[in-house]
Design a protein around this motif. Structure first.
Motif, PDB file in Angstrom:
ATOM      1  N   LEU A 125      -2.685  10.341   3.684  1.00  0.00           N
ATOM      2  CA  LEU A 125      -3.583   9.189   3.724  1.00  0.00           C
ATOM      3  C   LEU A 125      -3.846   8.752   5.169  1.00  0.00           C
ATOM      4  O   LEU A 125      -4.977   8.492   5.561  1.00  0.00           O
ATOM      5  N   ALA A 141      -0.982  12.015  -1.506  1.00  0.00           N
ATOM      6  CA  ALA A 141      -1.474  11.078  -0.488  1.00  0.00           C
ATOM      7  C   ALA A 141      -0.355  10.516   0.385  1.00  0.00           C
ATOM      8  O   ALA A 141      -0.543  10.280   1.575  1.00  0.00           O
ATOM      9  N   GLU A 143      -4.980  13.110  -4.374  1.00  0.00           N
ATOM     10  CA  GLU A 143      -4.295  11.856  -4.722  1.00  0.00           C
ATOM     11  C   GLU A 143      -2.791  12.038  -4.847  1.00  0.00           C
ATOM     12  O   GLU A 143      -2.015  11.211  -4.392  1.00  0.00           O
ATOM     13  N   TYR A 159      -8.467   1.451   4.511  1.00  0.00           N
ATOM     14  CA  TYR A 159      -7.577   1.910   3.457  1.00  0.00           C
ATOM     15  C   TYR A 159      -8.370   2.315   2.215  1.00  0.00           C
ATOM     16  O   TYR A 159      -8.179   3.389   1.646  1.00  0.00           O
ATOM     17  N   GLN A 160      -9.296   1.451   1.818  1.00  0.00           N
ATOM     18  CA  GLN A 160     -10.107   1.738   0.622  1.00  0.00           C
ATOM     19  C   GLN A 160     -10.905   3.024   0.797  1.00  0.00           C
ATOM     20  O   GLN A 160     -10.913   3.901  -0.058  1.00  0.00           O
ATOM     21  N   ARG A 207       0.819  -1.197   0.000  1.00  0.00           N
ATOM     22  CA  ARG A 207       0.000   0.000   0.000  1.00  0.00           C
ATOM     23  C   ARG A 207       0.853   1.247   0.000  1.00  0.00           C
ATOM     24  O   ARG A 207       1.865   1.324   0.669  1.00  0.00           O
ATOM     25  N   LYS A 208       0.334   2.213  -0.716  1.00  0.00           N
ATOM     26  CA  LYS A 208       1.052   3.464  -0.827  1.00  0.00           C
ATOM     27  C   LYS A 208       0.572   4.408   0.265  1.00  0.00           C
ATOM     28  O   LYS A 208      -0.607   4.426   0.583  1.00  0.00           O
ATOM     29  N   GLY A 209       1.465   5.179   0.817  1.00  0.00           N
ATOM     30  CA  GLY A 209       1.036   6.279   1.650  1.00  0.00           C
ATOM     31  C   GLY A 209       0.841   5.949   3.104  1.00  0.00           C
ATOM     32  O   GLY A 209       0.424   6.778   3.868  1.00  0.00           O
ATOM     33  N   ILE A 210       1.107   4.725   3.509  1.00  0.00           N
ATOM     34  CA  ILE A 210       1.034   4.469   4.943  1.00  0.00           C
ATOM     35  C   ILE A 210       2.280   3.734   5.395  1.00  0.00           C
ATOM     36  O   ILE A 210       2.919   3.018   4.621  1.00  0.00           O
ATOM     37  N   TRP A 224      -9.001   6.259   0.696  1.00  0.00           N
ATOM     38  CA  TRP A 224      -8.682   6.658  -0.677  1.00  0.00           C
ATOM     39  C   TRP A 224      -9.846   7.355  -1.351  1.00  0.00           C
ATOM     40  O   TRP A 224      -9.682   8.317  -2.090  1.00  0.00           O
TER      41      TRP A 224
END
Ligand SMILES: Nc1ncnc2c1ncn2[C@@H]1O[C@H](COP(=O)(O)OP(=O)(O)OP(=O)(O)O)[C@@H](O)[C@H]1O
Ligand SMILES: Nc1ncnc2c1ncn2[C@@H]1O[C@H](COP(=O)(O)OP(=O)(O)OP(=O)(O)O)[C@@H](O)[C@H]1O
Ligand SMILES: CC(C)C[C@H](N)C(=O)O
Ligand SMILES: [Mg+2]
Ligand SMILES: [Mg+2]
Lengths: 369, 345, 292, 245, 261
Positions: free
Chosen positions: E97, E146, E143, E130-131, B3-6, E134
């Motif tokens: 994010l 993020a 985006e 997570y979903q 996953r991106k961003g975490i 986003w």
């Protein structure tokens, strides 16, 4: 442990470990022990060692903490393969080392005061100690008080291990000597003022005050007592058997009485005393090397090492036989601290008469009884 | 899935570290070093808990050694005086500090910053005094002795390699649990408290509850460490659980970097390394007396804070991060400004 | 009755000592938001340097002033060479930094003066005075006098002068302070120097009461910090109140309950008080938040 | 008076990898009001911080009264009467309104004396009466707009020759915005204070300004008289929206 | 249908300062309500009470038929109230994010133990969080940043981030405190479009703003406070022409034109 034992024999030197508190809270005690040990190593080797073999002392500082003492103990036993370990200065560290000595079957000679270092005997097979136990000091004091016809006492002790162990023995032996503890107070090593405790003692009907601690607390107590005009006798412990107590307390020190080893004033010991030679030669050597008095602690450092040397000289050169030797063959051994007679149920081997009473008069410790 | 961003947990990191732990005894040739490494493991456990508390819940504790002590003394007394099995007493060595933390946590919830530091300091001192004064149970200042060894199906853990592995097994467990926590919703909630407590509570985060939970967890970890320490030694004494100890743990966390679990681990290792290094120096160079060692130690503490203000681990992590990734980031940041500019000019 | 008075006097003496140390904490904190855990070491240096100077045969008053000057220099140097360099560090790291400094100074002191305690003579007469059946030594009176003078001075400085405002401005918002031509760096040096001076003064007045030693700063540091917090961070009158309270409780606790438990009683009290007043006795609510 | 009071020559600055100022040139003459416009993140605040000495540029010169102050400390710059009202107010939150104002006079209070400082305070109170009402209140508990007024008032206390204002109208009610900007103009007209102004409220800013610069990506992309900019279609599009004009 | 938000006779004092004095109003759901007034009128204070940062000194606040004025802040969010802050309160050391993921905190429930031992439930929830995060990021258009640490973002993006984070809590009522402060005209216009988009998702919005363009454009109804008291309430048009509002807040006619034309 078995392979280690073999390794010891092959060495062309006798390696002995010594762990003392060169730094940290115990350092005023540990330093003379450390110095005495170094001094002796030099001397023994200069005089040709033991049966031609040199002695190598591996010295380590436990910084007055049990953790450090454990690390060094492991090093001594496994990395350095020593035949025996000396130390440590404080009871806490000595107890921590005791566990490792027992696990690995290595002789340990401690300089700590607490009786728990060598008792119960079943748990202390490999552990010995040379300092006067607090019990000896207490007995000596109680004998003195009996002579003076006093039996109501006040106790003022440091809340650290030394003070606590003193209190324990004072309480345990009071009955035997018909003493009554009318008041029991404590203070912390760093406290700046003890007038509160002294006021309480003053209001009690105690005939004498026993102070158990090491500098500077007892000096503050002496000073505070004087300020408060407290007029019962001040009896200290062997913890202040040094010049610095007198320097600090000044006039307030006059008349303070303590039980002590004889190393405090070698010149005042009668020449016919069995320990006279040992004490004066060690004292002189120490003074000329370090330019300061060895205090009683120097004598613990001295005896710890010399007992092992004695064992080595008589042919006990591995761990097992050194232990055997110490337990069975040290009989009437004349040390700097006293005369040692170890046995299976006494790994300290001293009697109360190895201590004497000293009193401050004219700014000096003088032999009293 | 990547996953991106975490922030994500890196299994690679754990695996690498585990391998390091496994082979370390073969690299450390001496018993001295193994003992030190064992202590480092015990300290790691306390430090990781304290790191969670400081870096994630934003709390400070100057009394962590007290929990460590409660763990050690409860197991010592239960096993030596009451003959309980060490494995059973482990549960109590964890539960007792947790219970104290729970009670204390309720009352400390209103404190912040240095005031909290003071409260924990005071708590630490009170516990220390009790360990000294409650002689009936603790045998007082000279220490409790006669603590039995841990046995496992007939195998006895004694000081040395076996104990080293035992300690580090627990340490790894504690590390993994902590990593899991901080990479969860709770970890995020905790980190958010650190940045803005008011925003965090407006997002529905029950800040008091999570702070309390972390406080309890840090106490439990300290309890585990205390248990390991007690059964490693034959004796324990109050001196090991006083202010010096608390400051030692604090130092480990700060020097390692409190914003990451690994920071605490590295801190514990770093302090061990520094003190060994200074000591080794002392035995080589004669003018470095044992007193001078303290001077040097103080100096190093200051230098580390000056040159690695965020702690060792972030510094290492920054170095390790491939340069490529760095360059990529740079370009990206540039793009952001560019995009912005384009919209307007 | 006489006993209680004696306990109280003892407590006030000890409490005044704590209070003076606490004022040193307040001085630095109110400018830099740093809790300087080397504060106790300044006190120690005061006592030990005085001892050495007196031993050299320097007259009392000159030795007294020289000691203060030397310790001020040391405080100033500490700030210039160490604290200032740790720019990016947060408050917590600064705690570690000052702990490092404390260990460092203590280490040097143990090399210079050894481990033993030393003795420093009292300012003047040593003859105790009797009050309602209790004893009070002249030096105790000196301690209280100095303590009161220092707190009055500090209070005026911080609350009433422009310099004091500049002090506070630095701690609240150093960037904005710079925009007012207040230099946080200079103020920080100044506060360390001032606080070192106060520390030295504390060391000087208490040296004749206790026997100074290289490690006396540890205990005084902790007690001084406690007094600071008890009174409320950043408040000079609070520090004095906190110090006196701590001293009296210790002394009464030792007197009426148990001398072994006196620290537990004193710190138990600190704990209880913080529960009731989370920002100390005279602290302002929002002051604490800036800390960590 | 041919030399400008402030001249920026080729200043560049970056925050790590982010280039915030890129070879920027501008100047402000004595007695002028100059507006500095630009999108969020264009680098306006960064520029003011460079001028005021809070940041030190990577290259270039900041000439103030013909003297390069680029390497001068912020504290020193203030003493030369170059005063910045920073972004986000930056009041001393735990100090009273009165203390905040007194601090504004810190660099000259020894010279001017207590009485004069008190008189100055009365002057700014006349300007912002609400501050007088709240003079004992802690600045941190003032409402957003009240804090902004305090920040401006505090800067006036410093008796500026050159005043740098970073979004002074941020969070102010429309009525107050007008008042503040009018006062800014008054400062120049009556006291001769030179002003460099950053504003998102572009139309209002350009109305009181003599000249303006438009900044983007850390450099000046447009420059002109305020009137011209106000009617420039590009500027209108981005900053003024369709409703104006 | 009960009112979504009902403020009953609310007073808030800070020592001697009365920040709100007997304020009452209510509104139904599906609306955009503006709250305006001079600096220090008590707007933020009112917001703070509605979002339960602190309780009113007197009076009651009801939300969707529930009294909320004595609840702790964290219990109000699950009921459906979310807010942004006048003085930005982003989690600076977390990525954009992650900031938004904190907003989803209350829609999940796994505890510290299941997190520590990574139980399946925790894992699954993590995926949903997570979903959904986003989705909100895309909604406000962040985006591209993020993965960037929030602390390094410019103001405009931070305002969007606060909005996305608030939306992630799935509110029924969204409180926006000066969300356009410091934005330029174009950004402000974009923000008002976004506000409409949010309203179209069925979220009611309560806006404090000094930008009259924005307030007048987005609000269905406007409440005006002055010195802690409500002095007017009505449609944008009514309010703009209310002499008391003009006197206290907008300024005289001539000036008003400049501000709004
Ligand atoms: N402390 C910082 N660290 C890293 N980057 C920064 C920092 N401060 C600003 N920046 C970046 O530098 C650039 C210019 O920022 P600056 O604050 O000067 O813009 P601005 O024109 O004042 O914008 P605004 O209208 O939002 O106030 C932006 O890309 C911003 O993200
Ligand atoms: N904690 C506090 N202590 C004292 N006064 C306070 C406190 N918080 C707010 N106030 C006062 O309450 C009043 C209302 O403040 P509030 O922040 O609600 O105003 P606002 O309408 O949001 O103004 P702005 O538009 O300037 O943000 C102000 O006069 C402010 O000074
Ligand atoms: C004074 C000494 C006899 C103390 C002793 N060495 C101890 O165990 O701490
Ligand atoms: Mg800006
Ligand atoms: Mg507001």
């Amino acid at each position: 442990a078995c392979s280690d034992t073999e390794a010891q024999g092959d060495a062309d030197v006798y390696k002995i470990g010594a762990i003392y508190s060169k730094t940290g809270a115990g350092s005023p005690l540990g330093e003379p022990e450390w110095n005495a040990t170094k001094l002796l190593e030099k001397k023994i080797n200069e005089e040709g060692g033991i049966d031609g073999k040199k002695v190598e002392i591996v010295l380590a500082d436990d910084e007055s903490t049990p953790e450090k003492a454990m690390e060094e103990m492991n090093r001594m036993i496994h990395d350095e393969n020593v035949v025996a370990v000396l130390g440590s200065t404080t009871s806490g560290a000595s107890l921590a080392m005791k566990g490792i000595a027992m696990d690995n079957e290595v002789p340990l000679v401690s300089a700590g005061a607490a009786v728990s270092i060598i008792s119960p005997v079943e748990e202390a097979k490999w552990v010995f100690k040379t300092p006067h136990s607090d019990a000896h000091a207490v007995e000596r004091i109680y004998m003195h008080l009996q002579n003076e016809g006093m039996n109501k006492i006040a106790i003022l002790a440091d809340s650290n291990a030394f003070g606590e162990s003193g209190v324990e023995q004072l309480e345990a032996l009071a009955g035997d000597y018909g003493m009554e503890i009318v008041i029991k107070e404590s203070y912390n090593t760093d406290d700046p003022d003890m007038k509160t405790q002294l006021t309480k003692i003053d209001s009690s009907d105690a005939e004498a005050m026993i102070v158990w601690g090491t500098n500077p607390g007892p000096a503050i107590i002496a000073k505070n007592s004087k300020e408060l005009g407290l007029d019962i006798p001040y009896i200290g412990s062997h913890g202040i058997a040094n010049q610095s107590f007198i320097d600090l307390a000044g006039e307030a020190a006059e008349g303070v009485t303590i039980p002590t080893g004889k190393l405090l004033f070698p010149t005042q010991i009668p020449e016919d005393d069995e320990q006279y030679d040992v004490i004066s030669s060690f004292y002189d050597d120490y003074m000329s090397e370090y330019d300061s008095a060895p205090t009683n602690f120097g004598s613990y450092g001295y005896d710890n090492l010399m007992l092992i040397v004695d064992a080595l000289e008589s042919g006990a050169t591995d761990r097992e036989s050194i232990r055997e030797y110490l337990e069975n063959d040290v009989q009437g051994y004349v040390g700097a601290t006293g005369i040692f007679t170890f046995s299976a149920d006494d790994h300290n081997g001293l009697e109360a008469d190895s201590m004497v009473l000293a009193e401050v008069s004219a700014g000096e410790w003088t032999l009293k009884e | 899935m990547k996953r991106k961003g975490i922030q994500q947990m890196s299994w690679k990191g754990i695996a690498a570290f585990t391998v390091l732990i496994l082979i370390l005894p073969f690299l450390l040739s001496t018993s001295l070093m193994i003992t030190k490494a064992t202590f480092a493991g015990i300290y790691t456990i306390v430090a990781v808990g304290l790191g969670l508390l400081m870096g994630f819940a934003g709390q400070i504790s100057l009394g962590q050694a007290a929990f460590y002590g409660v763990g050690a003394y409860s197991t010592a007394i239960l096993t030596a005086t009451f003959g309980l099995s060490p494995w059973l007493s482990l549960l109590i060595a964890i539960a007792a500090p947790a219970l104290i933390a729970y009670i204390l946590g309720h009352t400390m919830a209103r404190l912040h910053g240095y005031y909290l530091a003071m409260a924990t300091l005071a708590f630490g001192i009170v516990i220390h005094v009790l360990l000294v004064e409650w002689k009936g149970f603790t045998k007082g200042a000279s220490g409790f002795y006669g603590i039995p060894k841990i046995e496992f199906f007939g195998f006895t853990f004694t000081q040395g390699i076996s104990y080293y592995y035992l300690v580090w097994a627990f340490a790894l467990l504690v590390i993994v649990l902590s990593l899991n926590i901080i990479h969860s919703r709770i970890g995020r909630a905790l980190r958010s408290i650190h940045d803005s407590e008011v925003a965090s509570s407006s997002m529905g985060v029950d800040t008091g509850r999570y702070k309390m939970q972390v406080f309890i967890i840090s106490a439990m970890f300290a309890g585990i460490a205390g248990w390991l320490f007690a059964h490693m030694s034959y004796s324990i004494s109050p001196g090991s659980f006083g202010l010096d100890g608390s400051i030692l743990f604090l130092t480990m966390v700060v020097l390692g970097g409190s914003t990451s679990v690994w920071g605490a681990v590295f801190g514990a290792l770093l302090i061990t390394a520094i003190s060994s290094f200074v000591q080794a120096l002392g035995s080589k160079i004669s003018f470095i007396t044992s007193d001078f060692e303290h001077v040097l130690y103080g100096l190093i503490l200051m230098l580390v804070v000056i040159f690695l203000p965020q702690g060792l681990f972030p510094a290492i992590a920054a170095k390790l991060k491939p340069l490529l990734e760095y360059a990529g980031r740079k370009k990206k940041a540039g793009n952001i400004t560019a995009v912005k500019g384009d919209q307007r000019a | 009755m006489a006993d209680s008075v004696q306990f109280l006097i003892s407590g006030l003496t000890i409490g005044s000592i704590y209070a003076i140390v606490a004022l040193g904490f307040v001085t630095i904190y109110s400018v830099t938001k740093v809790i300087n855990l080397a504060q106790g070491e300044f006190v120690m240096l005061g006592g030990m340097i005085m001892f050495s100077l007196l031993k050299l045969g320097i007259p009392y008053l000159i030795a007294f002033l020289t000691t203060i000057a030397i310790v001020i220099m040391i405080g100033w140097l500490l700030e210039r060479t160490i604290v200032r360099k740790a720019k990016g560090a947060d408050a917590l790291s600064l705690i570690i930094l000052t702990i490092g400094a404390a260990i460092f100074i203590r280490g040097i002191a143990s090399m210079v003066w050894g481990k033993g305690s030393v003795k420093v003579d009292s300012f003047a007469s040593n003859e105790p005075v009797y009050v309602m059946g209790a004893t009070i030594t002249p030096q105790s009176i000196w301690v209280m006098v100095f303590m009161l003078a220092i707190v009055a001075g500090l209070f005026l400085l911080i609350e009433k002068t422009m310099l004091g405002k500049a002090f506070r401005a630095c701690s609240v918002n150093p960037v904005a302070a710079r925009l007012m031509a207040v230099s946080p760096k200079k103020m920080s040096s100044f506060s360390f120097a001032l606080s070192a001076g106060l520390g030295a003064l504390a060391g000087l007045v208490i040296a004749p009461i206790i026997f100074p030693a290289y490690d006396m700063g540890v205990m005084l540091g902790i007690k001084g910090f406690s007094a600071t917090i008890l009174g409320g961070l950043g408040s000079a009158p609070g520090a004095v109140l906190g110090g006196l309270l701590l001293g009296v409780i210790e002394s009464l606790g030792a007197g009426f309950i148990s001398s072994g438990m006196k620290d537990a009683i004193a710190f138990g009290f600190v704990l209880m008080l913080l529960l009731i007043r989370p920002y100390g006795l005279l602290g302002e609510k929002n002051v604490g938040k800036g800390g960590l | 008076m041919n030399q400008p009071l402030l001249e920026i020559k080729g200043v560049s600055f970056s925050y790590g990898p982010i280039q915030a100022l890129d070879d920027l040139h501008l100047h402000v003459d004595h007695g002028e009001i100059v507006a500095l416009l630009g999108a969020n993140g264009a680098g306006k605040t960064t520029l003011l911080k460079n001028i005021a000495g809070l940041l030190q540029s990577d290259s270039g010169q900041v000439l103030y009264r013909n003297r390069n102050i680029e390497r001068m400390e912020a504290e020193k710059i203030v003493q030369n009467k170059l005063i910045l009202v920073p972004e986000h107010r930056q009041v001393f939150g735990t100090m009273s309104v009165l203390d905040n104002l007194s601090l504004g006079a810190y660099h000259h209070y020894k010279k001017t004396g207590k009485k004069e400082v008190a008189r100055e305070i009365d002057k700014v109170f006349a300007l912002f009466p609400i501050l007088e009402e709240r003079k004992e209140q802690l600045a941190g508990t003032l409402s957003g707009g009240q804090q902004q007024m305090l920040a401006i008032a505090r800067a006036i206390m410093a008796k500026p020759d050159l005043l740098l204002l970073d979004e002074p109208s941020l969070g102010l009610a429309p009525l107050i915005v007008k008042e503040v900007l009018n006062y800014v103009k008054q400062l120049r007209d009556e006291l001769g204070v030179t002003i460099l102004l950053i504003e998102q409220n572009v139309s209002a800013a350009l109305k009181i300004a003599d000249r303006g610069y438009v900044m983007s990506h850390g450099s000046i992309v447009k420059e002109g008289r305020a009137d011209d900019l106000l009617h420039n279609p590009e500027v209108k599009e981005v900053f003024l929206g369709h409703t104006v004009g | 249908m009960p009112d979504l938000l009902e403020v009953k006779n609310v007073t808030r004092k800070f020592g001697g300062v009365v920040a709100n004095k007997g304020v009452s109003f209510s509104f139904e759901s599906g609306k955009v309500i503006g709250l305006i007034g001079p600096n220090g009128a008590g707007k933020s204070t009112l917001f703070n009470m509605v979002s339960a940062i602190f309780p009113p000194t007197e009076g009651e606040i009801w939300f969707a038929g529930k009294r909320i004025d004595r609840l702790p802040a964290f219990k109000v969010s699950p009921l459906g109230i979310a807010r942004t802050f006048q003085n930005l309160q982003v989690f600076k050391r977390m990525t954009v994010l992650e900031n938004v993921m904190v907003g989803l905190h209350t829609s999940t429930s796994s505890g510290i133990l299941s997190a520590a031992f990574k139980l399946p439930k925790a894992k699954k929830e993590e995926e949903t969080i997570y979903q959904q995060a986003w989705e909100e990021i895309e909604f406000v258009g962040l985006e591209d940043v993020a993965a960037v640490e929030a602390g390094s973002l410019p103001l405009g993006k931070l305002r969007l981030l606060e909005l996305a984070r608030a939306l992630a809590t799935k509110p029924q009522l969204l409180l926006l405190d000066e969300i356009a402060a410091g934005l330029n005209h174009q950004e402000t216009a974009e923000m008002s479009d976004l506000i409409f988009k949010v309203r179209d998702r069925g979220v009611s919005i309560f806006v404090v703003e000094h930008d009259m363009d924005l307030v007048m454009r987005v609000s269905d109804r406007i409440i005006v406070l002055d010195q802690g008291e409500k002095i007017a309430e009505g449609t944008p048009n009514e309010v703009q022409n209310d002499p008391r509002v003009i006197e206290a807040y907008l300024g005289n006619d001539e000036e008003k034109e400049e501000a709004t034309v």
